[in-house]
Design a protein around this motif. Structure first.
Motif, PDB file in Angstrom:
ATOM      1  N   GLU A   2       0.833  -1.196   0.000  1.00  0.00           N
ATOM      2  CA  GLU A   2       0.000   0.000   0.000  1.00  0.00           C
ATOM      3  C   GLU A   2       0.874   1.255   0.000  1.00  0.00           C
ATOM      4  O   GLU A   2       1.977   1.258   0.537  1.00  0.00           O
ATOM      5  CB  GLU A   2      -0.876   0.020   1.259  1.00  0.00           C
ATOM      6  CG  GLU A   2      -1.772  -1.178   1.424  1.00  0.00           C
ATOM      7  CD  GLU A   2      -2.890  -1.247   0.412  1.00  0.00           C
ATOM      8  OE1 GLU A   2      -3.412  -0.194   0.019  1.00  0.00           O
ATOM      9  OE2 GLU A   2      -3.230  -2.365   0.005  1.00  0.00           O
ATOM     10  N   THR A   3       0.353   2.314  -0.591  1.00  0.00           N
ATOM     11  CA  THR A   3       1.068   3.582  -0.504  1.00  0.00           C
ATOM     12  C   THR A   3       0.866   4.147   0.896  1.00  0.00           C
ATOM     13  O   THR A   3      -0.154   3.867   1.542  1.00  0.00           O
ATOM     14  CB  THR A   3       0.565   4.575  -1.570  1.00  0.00           C
ATOM     15  OG1 THR A   3      -0.835   4.746  -1.409  1.00  0.00           O
ATOM     16  CG2 THR A   3       0.864   4.093  -2.970  1.00  0.00           C
ATOM     17  N   GLY A   5      -0.148   6.830   2.188  1.00  0.00           N
ATOM     18  CA  GLY A   5      -1.323   7.638   2.499  1.00  0.00           C
ATOM     19  C   GLY A   5      -2.649   6.917   2.376  1.00  0.00           C
ATOM     20  O   GLY A   5      -3.700   7.535   2.526  1.00  0.00           O
ATOM     21  N   THR A   6      -2.625   5.622   2.104  1.00  0.00           N
ATOM     22  CA  THR A   6      -3.876   4.881   1.951  1.00  0.00           C
ATOM     23  C   THR A   6      -3.963   3.768   2.985  1.00  0.00           C
ATOM     24  O   THR A   6      -2.960   3.367   3.570  1.00  0.00           O
ATOM     25  CB  THR A   6      -3.991   4.261   0.542  1.00  0.00           C
ATOM     26  OG1 THR A   6      -2.913   3.344   0.354  1.00  0.00           O
ATOM     27  CG2 THR A   6      -3.950   5.324  -0.532  1.00  0.00           C
ATOM     28  N   SER A   8      -5.039  -0.168   4.019  1.00  0.00           N
ATOM     29  CA  SER A   8      -5.247  -1.507   3.467  1.00  0.00           C
ATOM     30  C   SER A   8      -6.710  -1.892   3.686  1.00  0.00           C
ATOM     31  O   SER A   8      -7.442  -1.234   4.442  1.00  0.00           O
ATOM     32  CB  SER A   8      -4.332  -2.513   4.164  1.00  0.00           C
ATOM     33  OG  SER A   8      -4.735  -2.680   5.517  1.00  0.00           O
ATOM     34  N   GLN A  12      -9.217  -0.598   6.622  1.00  0.00           N
ATOM     35  CA  GLN A  12     -10.525  -0.016   6.315  1.00  0.00           C
ATOM     36  C   GLN A  12     -11.624  -0.723   7.101  1.00  0.00           C
ATOM     37  O   GLN A  12     -12.531  -0.083   7.636  1.00  0.00           O
ATOM     38  CB  GLN A  12     -10.811  -0.108   4.820  1.00  0.00           C
ATOM     39  CG  GLN A  12      -9.947   0.802   3.976  1.00  0.00           C
ATOM     40  CD  GLN A  12     -10.177   0.597   2.493  1.00  0.00           C
ATOM     41  OE1 GLN A  12     -11.280   0.288   2.056  1.00  0.00           O
ATOM     42  NE2 GLN A  12      -9.123   0.760   1.706  1.00  0.00           N
TER      43      GLN A  12
END
Length: 54
Positions: A2-3, A5-6, A8, A12
């Motif tokens: 994952e980047t 800033g996001t 997984s 979430q």
């Protein structure tokens, strides 16, 4: 991977569960919870800063 800033999918999901739990708290409980989360985040930041220095 994952980047940074996001979130997984697992994160979430955990966030959705947390949102449902927080909705059931009183305002006083939610405020205490928020303060504890901030304290834990500050401790985490301090640990990361310490590890980066050493």
């Amino acid at each position: 991977m994952e980047t940074p800033g996001t979130l997984s999918l697992e994160q979430q999901f955990k966030l959705e569960v947390l949102q449902k739990e927080v909705k059931r708290l009183t305002q006083e409980q939610a405020q205490a919870y928020l303060i504890e989360l901030m304290r834990q985040n500050m401790v985490k930041d301090n640990l990361l800063k310490h590890w980066i220095k050493n």
